[in-house]
Enzyme design. Structure first.
Site, PDB file in Angstrom:
ATOM      1  N   HIS A  64      -5.187  -7.477   7.295  1.00  0.00           N
ATOM      2  CA  HIS A  64      -3.792  -7.238   6.659  1.00  0.00           C
ATOM      3  C   HIS A  64      -2.650  -7.802   7.248  1.00  0.00           C
ATOM      4  O   HIS A  64      -2.609  -7.863   8.494  1.00  0.00           O
ATOM      5  CB  HIS A  64      -3.807  -5.597   6.641  1.00  0.00           C
ATOM      6  N   ASP A 117       0.156  -6.466   6.822  1.00  0.00           N
ATOM      7  CA  ASP A 117       1.259  -5.280   7.032  1.00  0.00           C
ATOM      8  C   ASP A 117       1.329  -4.655   8.570  1.00  0.00           C
ATOM      9  O   ASP A 117       0.190  -4.760   8.878  1.00  0.00           O
ATOM     10  CB  ASP A 117       1.170  -4.122   6.097  1.00  0.00           C
ATOM     11  N   ASP A 131      -3.009  -5.601  16.122  1.00  0.00           N
ATOM     12  CA  ASP A 131      -3.443  -4.841  14.768  1.00  0.00           C
ATOM     13  C   ASP A 131      -2.610  -5.317  13.463  1.00  0.00           C
ATOM     14  O   ASP A 131      -1.525  -4.701  13.366  1.00  0.00           O
ATOM     15  CB  ASP A 131      -3.275  -3.336  14.781  1.00  0.00           C
ATOM     16  N   GLU A 144      -2.366  -1.942   3.901  1.00  0.00           N
ATOM     17  CA  GLU A 144      -3.635  -1.145   4.547  1.00  0.00           C
ATOM     18  C   GLU A 144      -3.151  -0.078   5.328  1.00  0.00           C
ATOM     19  O   GLU A 144      -3.977   0.740   5.433  1.00  0.00           O
ATOM     20  CB  GLU A 144      -4.228  -2.213   5.508  1.00  0.00           C
ATOM     21  N   GLU A 145      -1.886  -0.216   6.164  1.00  0.00           N
ATOM     22  CA  GLU A 145      -1.466   0.671   6.944  1.00  0.00           C
ATOM     23  C   GLU A 145      -0.713   2.063   6.405  1.00  0.00           C
ATOM     24  O   GLU A 145      -0.951   3.091   6.718  1.00  0.00           O
ATOM     25  CB  GLU A 145      -0.558  -0.014   7.895  1.00  0.00           C
ATOM     26  N   GLU A 194     -10.295  -6.003  12.203  1.00  0.00           N
ATOM     27  CA  GLU A 194      -9.600  -4.779  12.810  1.00  0.00           C
ATOM     28  C   GLU A 194      -9.856  -4.874  14.393  1.00  0.00           C
ATOM     29  O   GLU A 194     -10.987  -5.157  14.745  1.00  0.00           O
ATOM     30  CB  GLU A 194     -10.071  -3.429  12.026  1.00  0.00           C
ATOM     31  N   HIS A 235      -0.518   0.540  17.181  1.00  0.00           N
ATOM     32  CA  HIS A 235       0.505   1.668  16.767  1.00  0.00           C
ATOM     33  C   HIS A 235       1.422   2.148  17.783  1.00  0.00           C
ATOM     34  O   HIS A 235       1.962   3.205  17.767  1.00  0.00           O
ATOM     35  CB  HIS A 235      -0.417   2.614  15.950  1.00  0.00           C
TER      36      HIS A 235
END
Length: 375
Positions: free
Chosen positions: A66, A68, A99, A133-134, A162, A348
């Site tokens: 992903h 995003d 990520d 995805e997030e 991931e 994150h």
């Protein structure tokens, strides 16, 4: 000369692709893939950009990921601006570095090197990329998978990028994930004055024995691949904010992370039976986020383990821990699904970063996996 993996990762990090925005990341990837003979099929749904790309034919190995990223938080807490990729002490800093824009860069460069070495490779190499995805994850991989399944597209192996690793790249490989289902429970009572409880029916009081049993229940014992199913109460809400009003309704939200020992239908049955035993007046809504999936063994697991051992001399642990990933959707196609990516210690977080050397290693691992399965 800067490493092509790091250079591409920096280009992607510069794009502020807050979910579900792509901010031009996919166009960068598409141009690189088209240049080495990939057919590109945009598969956009709603506000989400996705693409499916492939080269060759036959047994299919797809790389999924992903573009995003999650919000940055207070940017004043970052050592450097989150969308200005910076290398310090061998670490690449920026939102999405781990990520998972680092993985995307590693995948693309691996594909370029693989095609250069094997221009007539025997199998099909594919990419499944999304910008959703997030956040909601409703117009991304799940929709792409539905479209591919509707036309009977073949997918034998899928490597999801991931960030699976814990201390060093490749030490942990995810060969499955638990399922996730959330209950939104409303227990109905009768609102009234706290001084006149006989004229009301307090749903919080009524619910407590049932919630105690819910928390105390052992839902299963897990198995060789999964820990025991976990149930956690996430949110509680009741009352008007006044200290003299008995609430008329009690809202409870709880989530199950469940193993292959349970199904979502069995969880629903057992919860309903528990609530009925306590004679509650309730309404209950369920949201299934994903079924559990497992690739216990097979050619993909073997190829991933061999690639990690080849470049690091460590044997990775195969685990199913952690949250959900888009692998849960891809597994519905019947593919073997494994997740291999960089160290996840800062994902994150403020000052997200990844080892530049790890990204270079990861790209070589991805290339080695391609060579074992479709060269």
């Amino acid at each position: 000369m800067i490493c092509p993996v790091i250079e591409l990762a920096q280009q992607l990090i510069k794009r502020p692709s807050l979910s579900p925005s792509d901010a031009g990341c996919q166009e960068i990837m598409i141009q690189r893939l088209a240049a080495i003979g990939f057919t590109i099929e945009p598969m956009n749904f709603g506000d989400t950009l996705n693409f499916w790309a492939w080269r060759g034919e036959g047994e299919t190995l797809a790389f999924a990921g992903h573009t995003d990223v999650v919000p940055t938080g207070d940017e004043s807490h970052w050592h450097s601006p989150p969308f200005e990729p910076t290398i310090r002490d061998g670490m690449l800093y920026g939102r999405g570095a781990a990520d998972m824009k680092g993985s995307l860069a590693a995948m693309i460069v691996a594909a370029e090197r693989f095609v250069a070495a094997h221009p007539d490779h025997k199998g099909r190499l594919a990419f499944m990329i999304t910008s959703d995805e997030e956040a909601k994850a409703i117009n991304g991989t799940v929709k792409v998978v539905e479209a591919l399944m509707a036309r009977h597209e073949r997918l034998d192996y899928c490597l999801v990028g991931e960030p699976s690793s814990t201390d060093r790249v490749g030490d942990i490989v995810k060969n499955g994930r638990r399922g996730s289902i959330t209950a939104n429970l409303r227990i109905h009572g009768v609102q009234g004055h706290v001084a006149y409880p006989h004229l009301a029916d307090n749903p919080v009081h009524r619910a407590m024995p049932a919630l105690n049993e819910l928390v105390a229940t052992q839902w299963d014992e897990g198995n060789a691949f999964f820990p025991a199913t976990s149930m956690q109460i996430a949110n509680l809400q009741a009352g008007t904010g006044s200290n003299n009003v008995i609430p008329g309704e009690f809202y409870v939200q709880f989530n199950f992370r469940f193993s292959t020992e349970l199904t979502d239908s069995l969880i629903k049955q057992r919860v309903a039976a528990l609530l009925d035993r306590h004679q509650l007046d309730y309404t209950l809504e369920w949201v299934l986020s994903g079924q559990p999936f497992l690739t216990a063994k097979g050619a993909l697991v073997d190829a991933v383990v061999n690639a990690v051992k080849h470049y690091t001399e460590i044997t990775p642990q195969l685990l199913t821990t952690g949250g959900t990933s888009d692998g849960r959707f891809i597994a519905l196609m019947g593919a073997q699904v494994v997740e291999l990516g960089p160290v996840n210690a800062t994902i994150h977080k403020v000052n997200e970063c990844v080892s530049a050397a790890d990204l270079q290693l990861l790209s070589r691992m991805y290339q080695k996996i391609m060579e074992q399965l479709i060269a």
